[in-house]
Enzyme design. Structure first.
Site, PDB file in Angstrom:
ATOM      1  N   ASN A 118      49.424  35.118  23.195  1.00  0.00           N
ATOM      2  CA  ASN A 118      50.196  36.525  22.505  1.00  0.00           C
ATOM      3  C   ASN A 118      51.105  36.293  21.350  1.00  0.00           C
ATOM      4  O   ASN A 118      51.171  37.320  21.015  1.00  0.00           O
ATOM      5  CB  ASN A 118      50.886  37.218  23.832  1.00  0.00           C
ATOM      6  CG  ASN A 118      52.402  36.516  24.079  1.00  0.00           C
ATOM      7  OD1 ASN A 118      52.452  35.242  23.557  1.00  0.00           O
ATOM      8  ND2 ASN A 118      53.110  37.205  24.658  1.00  0.00           N
ATOM      9  N   LYS A 171      43.536  38.400  23.831  1.00  0.00           N
ATOM     10  CA  LYS A 171      44.460  37.013  24.150  1.00  0.00           C
ATOM     11  C   LYS A 171      43.781  35.658  24.544  1.00  0.00           C
ATOM     12  O   LYS A 171      44.310  34.940  23.953  1.00  0.00           O
ATOM     13  CB  LYS A 171      45.207  37.526  25.407  1.00  0.00           C
ATOM     14  CG  LYS A 171      46.406  38.410  25.200  1.00  0.00           C
ATOM     15  CD  LYS A 171      47.202  38.708  26.235  1.00  0.00           C
ATOM     16  CE  LYS A 171      48.410  39.518  26.143  1.00  0.00           C
ATOM     17  NZ  LYS A 171      49.479  39.268  27.306  1.00  0.00           N
TER      18      LYS A 171
HETATM   19  P1  NDP Z   1      43.901  41.839  35.491  1.00  0.00           P
HETATM   20  O1  NDP Z   1      43.039  42.970  35.431  1.00  0.00           O
HETATM   21  O2  NDP Z   1      43.922  40.580  34.992  1.00  0.00           O
HETATM   22  O3  NDP Z   1      44.204  41.627  37.276  1.00  0.00           O
HETATM   23  C1  NDP Z   1      44.729  42.618  38.025  1.00  0.00           C
HETATM   24  C2  NDP Z   1      45.183  42.075  39.315  1.00  0.00           C
HETATM   25  O4  NDP Z   1      45.883  43.342  40.374  1.00  0.00           O
HETATM   26  C3  NDP Z   1      44.170  41.498  40.131  1.00  0.00           C
HETATM   27  O5  NDP Z   1      44.588  40.291  40.826  1.00  0.00           O
HETATM   28  C4  NDP Z   1      43.785  42.356  41.225  1.00  0.00           C
HETATM   29  O6  NDP Z   1      43.214  41.862  42.307  1.00  0.00           O
HETATM   30  C5  NDP Z   1      45.027  43.028  41.483  1.00  0.00           C
HETATM   31  N1  NDP Z   1      44.850  44.621  41.927  1.00  0.00           N
HETATM   32  C6  NDP Z   1      44.268  45.423  41.374  1.00  0.00           C
HETATM   33  N2  NDP Z   1      44.671  46.790  41.922  1.00  0.00           N
HETATM   34  C7  NDP Z   1      45.013  46.329  43.250  1.00  0.00           C
HETATM   35  C8  NDP Z   1      45.180  47.147  44.240  1.00  0.00           C
HETATM   36  N3  NDP Z   1      45.168  48.401  44.367  1.00  0.00           N
HETATM   37  N4  NDP Z   1      45.832  46.365  45.492  1.00  0.00           N
HETATM   38  C9  NDP Z   1      46.075  45.029  45.441  1.00  0.00           C
HETATM   39  N5  NDP Z   1      45.687  44.197  44.171  1.00  0.00           N
HETATM   40  C10 NDP Z   1      45.185  45.017  42.980  1.00  0.00           C
HETATM   41  O7  NDP Z   1      45.370  42.576  35.175  1.00  0.00           O
HETATM   42  P2  NDP Z   1      46.677  41.825  34.539  1.00  0.00           P
HETATM   43  O8  NDP Z   1      47.033  40.351  35.264  1.00  0.00           O
HETATM   44  O9  NDP Z   1      46.584  41.465  33.092  1.00  0.00           O
HETATM   45  O10 NDP Z   1      48.088  42.829  34.624  1.00  0.00           O
HETATM   46  C11 NDP Z   1      48.508  43.240  35.802  1.00  0.00           C
HETATM   47  C12 NDP Z   1      49.518  44.205  35.348  1.00  0.00           C
HETATM   48  O11 NDP Z   1      50.710  43.469  34.661  1.00  0.00           O
HETATM   49  C13 NDP Z   1      49.184  45.295  34.582  1.00  0.00           C
HETATM   50  O12 NDP Z   1      49.233  46.441  35.265  1.00  0.00           O
HETATM   51  C14 NDP Z   1      50.071  45.175  33.282  1.00  0.00           C
HETATM   52  O13 NDP Z   1      50.541  46.544  33.017  1.00  0.00           O
HETATM   53  C15 NDP Z   1      51.186  44.533  33.771  1.00  0.00           C
HETATM   54  N6  NDP Z   1      51.709  43.566  32.971  1.00  0.00           N
HETATM   55  C16 NDP Z   1      52.965  43.609  32.319  1.00  0.00           C
HETATM   56  C17 NDP Z   1      53.463  42.850  31.207  1.00  0.00           C
HETATM   57  C18 NDP Z   1      54.948  43.186  30.622  1.00  0.00           C
HETATM   58  O14 NDP Z   1      55.418  42.720  29.841  1.00  0.00           O
HETATM   59  N7  NDP Z   1      55.636  43.972  31.668  1.00  0.00           N
HETATM   60  C19 NDP Z   1      52.805  41.894  30.645  1.00  0.00           C
HETATM   61  C20 NDP Z   1      51.621  41.538  31.084  1.00  0.00           C
HETATM   62  C21 NDP Z   1      50.783  42.512  32.024  1.00  0.00           C
HETATM   63  P3  NDP Z   1      41.746  41.338  42.541  1.00  0.00           P
HETATM   64  O15 NDP Z   1      41.808  39.930  42.076  1.00  0.00           O
HETATM   65  O16 NDP Z   1      41.364  41.217  44.022  1.00  0.00           O
HETATM   66  O17 NDP Z   1      40.743  42.101  41.783  1.00  0.00           O
END
Ligand code: NDP
Length: 272
Positions: A87, A66
């Protein structure tokens, strides 16, 4: 000749985009082909070029390409530039590539489908990764009363709040510092993928409030169960997935499909 579209990713076998777009095309009686294309990790640009040379009219782009897609598009929408990711690619009449990001619109349209009005609402959003970055501009365009980002790594949340502060009332706090009642709490973390509840501080849901999980799953996630325990409503992100696809379809073809029957079909497949 049928119109040719595809989704690029690596891996891509799990993608539901072909089912969604073919269902949309049937709503308009359009003859459309939509393929899954797994680009090599070091060969995304070549794969896109080959697809366009074959007569491809447009493509969706998913993980991990992306951000890289931004470098391929000659024209980029504001919302994609803000999201730092594309996207949706469209071949223009001039043969150039136009890049857009429809994830945020997918979320906003799904909130409205559910009867959630972001305008004037108090909204908390958990997480500060790519998904949250992608939805901030369209969410702020709805003019919520307050938008608070709470991310585990606080500095990432602060960075986002700073970058988007020209678009509306946005702030960042540590999850532990979250108190207050919110009309809408959006879980944009990936915690639900392992059925974990992200840290929520002392946040609660206002009367008739919603917990919206961007992750979608066959059963309610830990975050959705939390929202129900609060006496609130809950939803997962399947409607956001269909909503972003509907907006891509509109970017490509200028037609707005009805997401509802496609969402019902996907929900059935997910629970089967
Ligand atoms: P990233 O890897 O870019 O970011 C993950 C985020 O989740 C970070 O802010 C991270 O925090 C946080 N995180 C991960 N594990 C935990 C935990 N156990 N407790 C608290 N915070 C946590 O992922 P994306 O942003 O790309 O995606 C996030 C979710 O959104 C995905 O699971 C994906 O499936 C979903 N999604 C759904 C879409 C849809 O169309 N429905 C579209 C895009 C995404 P930190 O910064 O501290 O590491």
């Amino acid at each position: 000749m049928s119109l040719l579209y595809c989704v690029f990713g690596h891996p891509i076998h799990h993608s539901r985009s072909p089912d969604i777009h073919l269902a949309f095309a049937r709503q308009f009686g359009l003859d459309l082909r939509y393929e899954k294309r797994e680009a090599p990790l070091d060969g995304f640009a070549e794969s896109v070029a080959a697809f366009i040379a074959e007569g491809g009219s447009g493509a969706n782009v998913t993980v991990p390409f992306k951000q890289q897609a931004l470098t391929l598009a000659g024209q980029v929408s504001d919302r994609a530039r803000r999201a730092g990711a594309i996207n949706t690619l469209k071949r223009t009449d001039a043969g150039d590539l136009y890049g857009d990001n429809t994830d945020g619109e997918g979320l906003v349209s799904d909130l409205k489908r559910l009867g959630i009005e972001p305008a004037g609402a108090n909204i908390a959003i958990l997480g500060a990764g790519g998904a949250v970055r992608g939805v901030l501009a369209p969410l702020l365009a709805q003019q919520p009363k307050r938008l608070v980002i709470a991310n585990r790594t606080v500095a990432r949340g602060e960075q986002l709040a700073q970058e988007f502060s020209d678009l509306g009332a946005i702030e960042a706090v540590a999850p532990d510092a979250l108190s207050d009642a919110f009309d809408l709490v959006i879980n944009g973390t990936s915690a639900s993928l392992s059925d974990e509840l992200p840290a929520l501080g002392n946040v609660s849901l206002a009367a008739n409030g919603w917990g919206y999980d961007m992750v979608y799953a066959a059963a309610p996630t830990a975050f959705m169960r939390w929202a129900s325990e609060q006496g609130g409503n809950s939803a997962d992100g399947l409607g956001m997935l269909v909503g972003q696809a509907a907006e891509s379809f509109y970017v490509w073809l200028g037609k707005r499909p009805d997401p509802e029957p496609v969402l019902l079909q996907l929900r059935k497949q997910l629970s089967a």
